[in-house]
Design a protein around this motif. Structure first.
Motif, PDB file in Angstrom:
ATOM      1  N   ARG A 165      28.912  49.239  44.575  1.00  0.00           N
ATOM      2  CA  ARG A 165      29.183  47.809  44.784  1.00  0.00           C
ATOM      3  C   ARG A 165      29.841  47.547  46.129  1.00  0.00           C
ATOM      4  N   GLY A 166      29.362  46.510  46.804  1.00  0.00           N
ATOM      5  CA  GLY A 166      29.995  46.039  48.033  1.00  0.00           C
ATOM      6  C   GLY A 166      30.488  44.619  47.801  1.00  0.00           C
ATOM      7  N   TYR A 167      31.661  44.309  48.317  1.00  0.00           N
ATOM      8  CA  TYR A 167      32.262  42.988  48.102  1.00  0.00           C
ATOM      9  C   TYR A 167      32.503  42.312  49.442  1.00  0.00           C
ATOM     10  N   ALA A 168      32.120  41.039  49.539  1.00  0.00           N
ATOM     11  CA  ALA A 168      32.384  40.250  50.746  1.00  0.00           C
ATOM     12  C   ALA A 168      33.792  39.681  50.574  1.00  0.00           C
ATOM     13  N   LEU A 169      34.733  40.148  51.393  1.00  0.00           N
ATOM     14  CA  LEU A 169      36.122  39.696  51.263  1.00  0.00           C
ATOM     15  C   LEU A 169      36.299  38.342  51.961  1.00  0.00           C
ATOM     16  N   ALA A 170      37.345  37.602  51.551  1.00  0.00           N
ATOM     17  CA  ALA A 170      37.626  36.296  52.161  1.00  0.00           C
ATOM     18  C   ALA A 170      37.850  36.437  53.668  1.00  0.00           C
ATOM     19  N   SER A 171      38.361  37.618  54.116  1.00  0.00           N
ATOM     20  CA  SER A 171      38.629  37.843  55.545  1.00  0.00           C
ATOM     21  C   SER A 171      37.339  37.979  56.354  1.00  0.00           C
TER      22      SER A 171
ATOM     23  N   VAL B 126      41.034  45.243  27.156  1.00  0.00           N
ATOM     24  CA  VAL B 126      40.009  44.776  28.110  1.00  0.00           C
ATOM     25  C   VAL B 126      40.605  43.720  29.038  1.00  0.00           C
ATOM     26  N   GLN B 127      41.511  42.911  28.518  1.00  0.00           N
ATOM     27  CA  GLN B 127      42.169  41.897  29.370  1.00  0.00           C
ATOM     28  C   GLN B 127      42.936  42.565  30.500  1.00  0.00           C
ATOM     29  N   LEU B 128      43.698  43.600  30.135  1.00  0.00           N
ATOM     30  CA  LEU B 128      44.486  44.321  31.141  1.00  0.00           C
ATOM     31  C   LEU B 128      43.557  44.944  32.195  1.00  0.00           C
ATOM     32  N   LEU B 129      42.478  45.591  31.721  1.00  0.00           N
ATOM     33  CA  LEU B 129      41.572  46.272  32.649  1.00  0.00           C
ATOM     34  C   LEU B 129      40.896  45.298  33.602  1.00  0.00           C
ATOM     35  N   LYS B 130      40.476  44.137  33.076  1.00  0.00           N
ATOM     36  CA  LYS B 130      39.807  43.148  33.932  1.00  0.00           C
ATOM     37  C   LYS B 130      40.779  42.622  34.996  1.00  0.00           C
ATOM     38  N   ALA B 131      42.022  42.352  34.581  1.00  0.00           N
ATOM     39  CA  ALA B 131      43.014  41.814  35.528  1.00  0.00           C
ATOM     40  C   ALA B 131      43.332  42.859  36.599  1.00  0.00           C
ATOM     41  N   GLU B 132      43.506  44.105  36.187  1.00  0.00           N
ATOM     42  CA  GLU B 132      43.807  45.173  37.146  1.00  0.00           C
ATOM     43  C   GLU B 132      42.636  45.373  38.115  1.00  0.00           C
ATOM     44  N   MET B 133      41.416  45.378  37.569  1.00  0.00           N
ATOM     45  CA  MET B 133      40.248  45.612  38.429  1.00  0.00           C
ATOM     46  C   MET B 133      40.064  44.446  39.405  1.00  0.00           C
ATOM     47  N   ASP B 134      40.298  43.205  38.957  1.00  0.00           N
ATOM     48  CA  ASP B 134      40.198  42.055  39.872  1.00  0.00           C
ATOM     49  C   ASP B 134      41.181  42.217  41.027  1.00  0.00           C
ATOM     50  N   ALA B 135      42.403  42.651  40.705  1.00  0.00           N
ATOM     51  CA  ALA B 135      43.418  42.835  41.746  1.00  0.00           C
ATOM     52  C   ALA B 135      42.994  43.944  42.714  1.00  0.00           C
ATOM     53  N   ILE B 136      42.422  45.014  42.172  1.00  0.00           N
ATOM     54  CA  ILE B 136      41.978  46.125  43.031  1.00  0.00           C
ATOM     55  C   ILE B 136      40.870  45.658  43.985  1.00  0.00           C
ATOM     56  N   LEU B 137      39.882  44.938  43.433  1.00  0.00           N
ATOM     57  CA  LEU B 137      38.706  44.556  44.232  1.00  0.00           C
ATOM     58  C   LEU B 137      39.043  43.498  45.279  1.00  0.00           C
ATOM     59  N   THR B 138      40.129  42.738  45.050  1.00  0.00           N
ATOM     60  CA  THR B 138      40.505  41.717  46.036  1.00  0.00           C
ATOM     61  C   THR B 138      41.633  42.229  46.952  1.00  0.00           C
ATOM     62  N   MET B 139      41.862  43.536  46.922  1.00  0.00           N
ATOM     63  CA  MET B 139      42.837  44.210  47.795  1.00  0.00           C
ATOM     64  C   MET B 139      44.281  43.817  47.478  1.00  0.00           C
TER      65      MET B 139
ATOM     66  N   HIS C  92      46.233  45.362  44.962  1.00  0.00           N
ATOM     67  CA  HIS C  92      46.727  46.344  44.002  1.00  0.00           C
ATOM     68  C   HIS C  92      47.045  47.628  44.776  1.00  0.00           C
ATOM     69  N   PRO C  93      48.076  48.378  44.360  1.00  0.00           N
ATOM     70  CA  PRO C  93      48.364  49.642  45.064  1.00  0.00           C
ATOM     71  C   PRO C  93      47.162  50.601  45.098  1.00  0.00           C
ATOM     72  N   LEU C  94      46.247  50.505  44.122  1.00  0.00           N
ATOM     73  CA  LEU C  94      45.085  51.403  44.121  1.00  0.00           C
ATOM     74  C   LEU C  94      43.970  50.919  45.061  1.00  0.00           C
ATOM     75  N   SER C  95      44.073  49.673  45.556  1.00  0.00           N
ATOM     76  CA  SER C  95      42.996  49.120  46.415  1.00  0.00           C
ATOM     77  C   SER C  95      42.746  50.028  47.614  1.00  0.00           C
ATOM     78  N   HIS C  96      43.843  50.453  48.261  1.00  0.00           N
ATOM     79  CA  HIS C  96      43.660  51.207  49.506  1.00  0.00           C
ATOM     80  C   HIS C  96      43.126  52.609  49.250  1.00  0.00           C
ATOM     81  N   LYS C  97      43.308  53.084  48.024  1.00  0.00           N
ATOM     82  CA  LYS C  97      42.764  54.401  47.670  1.00  0.00           C
ATOM     83  C   LYS C  97      41.244  54.305  47.448  1.00  0.00           C
ATOM     84  N   TRP C  98      40.799  53.196  46.891  1.00  0.00           N
ATOM     85  CA  TRP C  98      39.410  53.115  46.428  1.00  0.00           C
ATOM     86  C   TRP C  98      38.477  52.238  47.259  1.00  0.00           C
ATOM     87  N   MET C  99      39.031  51.295  48.027  1.00  0.00           N
ATOM     88  CA  MET C  99      38.147  50.368  48.735  1.00  0.00           C
ATOM     89  C   MET C  99      37.983  50.845  50.182  1.00  0.00           C
TER      90      MET C  99
END
Ligand code: PMP
Length: 320
Positions: free
Chosen positions: A53-59, A293-306, A308-315
């Motif tokens: 997956r590739g995401y177009a960031l707001a930046s 599932v609520q927790l996972l969706k919220a965490e993943m949204d934060a990761i994908l939008t940069m 979350h502390p895990l964003s820099h590890k994975w994106m």
């Protein structure tokens, strides 16, 4: 005037596919990358693929989810299948970056790298065949609507065992299994299929991994179940560990599935979704989202939008 070959290929092209592809060690237009009608991978299902997956960031930049892990899985597939294709991560990264620059995706997108052989040899003999990498990209937002629960059928098509076709490589021929199971579910009025292995234990959904929440424990089928080692599942396991939620990797039989509180599915296309019912039995959290599932969706949204502390590890960030 009769149609040219290029015009015919373009007419059959899915409109979401971005114009440039990597093929035959070059970047070229989609319609120029013609695959011969006698290609080995077409007739014997020998192609192996990835999906990223590739995401177009707001930046304005592009963020790609776990590119190196997807690269490693594809190179492992080359090893498992004895295809002898070796690209370094730097070479792979450059191909993806060059394609992003030339395709300039205007929204979220999907990257499909694959190893294939276009030689016209009849017979299932691998020796002397040459395999190579190709990549195309397509715009993709939601593959499935994961805001509401998905209805599942446990399919009578069982998941093949790793001794028959590798379950750790995404082998094109193996997807006939997923397709038959999904078709069986769809014609019976269900959204999706769940596949059990030949020992009668849950393996996975047709193109996604599974977790259940049962009596307060989060469980997922073990490596030997026949499920693909999904990169989204691996991410979910890390997110749960990050939130101090233990996960048990164990065999899950049908009755345990029927009495689960939540069924969660994970995959690059599906992202994170939940089941509402299986074979007409509703999960405890059926129409509403369960707590995990609520927790996972919220965490993943934060990761994908940069965010979350895990964003820099994975994106992996690409400038256009
Ligand atoms: N199982 C199968 C059979 C799949 O095709 C996929 C999609 N790649 C998955 C599971 C999920 O894997 P991932 O999270 O790496 O996309």
């Amino acid at each position: 005037m009769s149609e040219t070959i290029q015009q015919r290929i373009l007419r059959k092209k899915n409109p979401s596919i971005l114009p440039h592809v990597y093929y035959d060690k070059e970047i070229m237009k989609y319609e120029e990358a013609g695959l011969g009608v006698a290609a080995n991978s077409l007739h014997y299902g020998t192609l192996v693929f990835g999906g990223i997956r590739g995401y177009a960031l707001a930046s304005g930049a592009i963020a790609v989810f776990r590119l190196e892990d997807h690269y490693k899985r594809l190179m492992n597939a080359s090893k498992i299948m004895a295809y002898g294709v070796t690209y370094t991560y730097e070479e792979f990264h450059k191909i993806i970056h060059d394609l992003i620059k030339i395709n300039n995706p205007q929204g979220n997108f999907y990257i499909r790298p694959f190893l294939f052989c276009d030689e016209a040899q009849v017979g299932p003999k691998l020796r002397n065949l040459t395999f190579d990498l190709a990549v195309y990209m397509m715009l993709m937002d939601n593959y499935a609507d994961t805001s509401k629960g998905i209805t599942f059928l446990t399919s009578s098509y069982t998941k093949y065992a790793d001794v028959s076709i590798s379950t750790k490589a995404k082998v094109a021929g193996g997807y006939v299994n997923s397709m038959m199971a999904t078709h069986q579910a769809n014609i019976a009025g269900f959204d999706e299929a769940l596949l059990f292995n030949n020992a009668g234990m849950l393996a996975e959904a047709s193109v996604a991994n599974t977790l259940i929440v049962h009596r307060g424990s989060v469980m997922t089928p073990p490596i030997g179940s026949g499920a693909l080692e999904g990169i989204t599942l691996r991410s979910v396991l890390e997110i749960l560990a990050y939130n101090n939620i233990p996960v048990i990797q164990c065999d899950i039989d049908r009755s345990t599935l029927y009495t689960a509180d939540e069924l969660i599915i994970t995959g690059t296309a599906m992202q994170i979704g939940h089941g509402s019912e299986v074979d007409g039995r509703k999960f405890t959290y059926s129409s509403e989202h369960g707590p995990i599932v609520q927790l996972l969706k919220a965490e993943m949204d934060a990761i994908l939008t940069m965010n979350h502390p895990l964003s820099h590890k994975w994106m992996v960030i690409f400038e256009r």
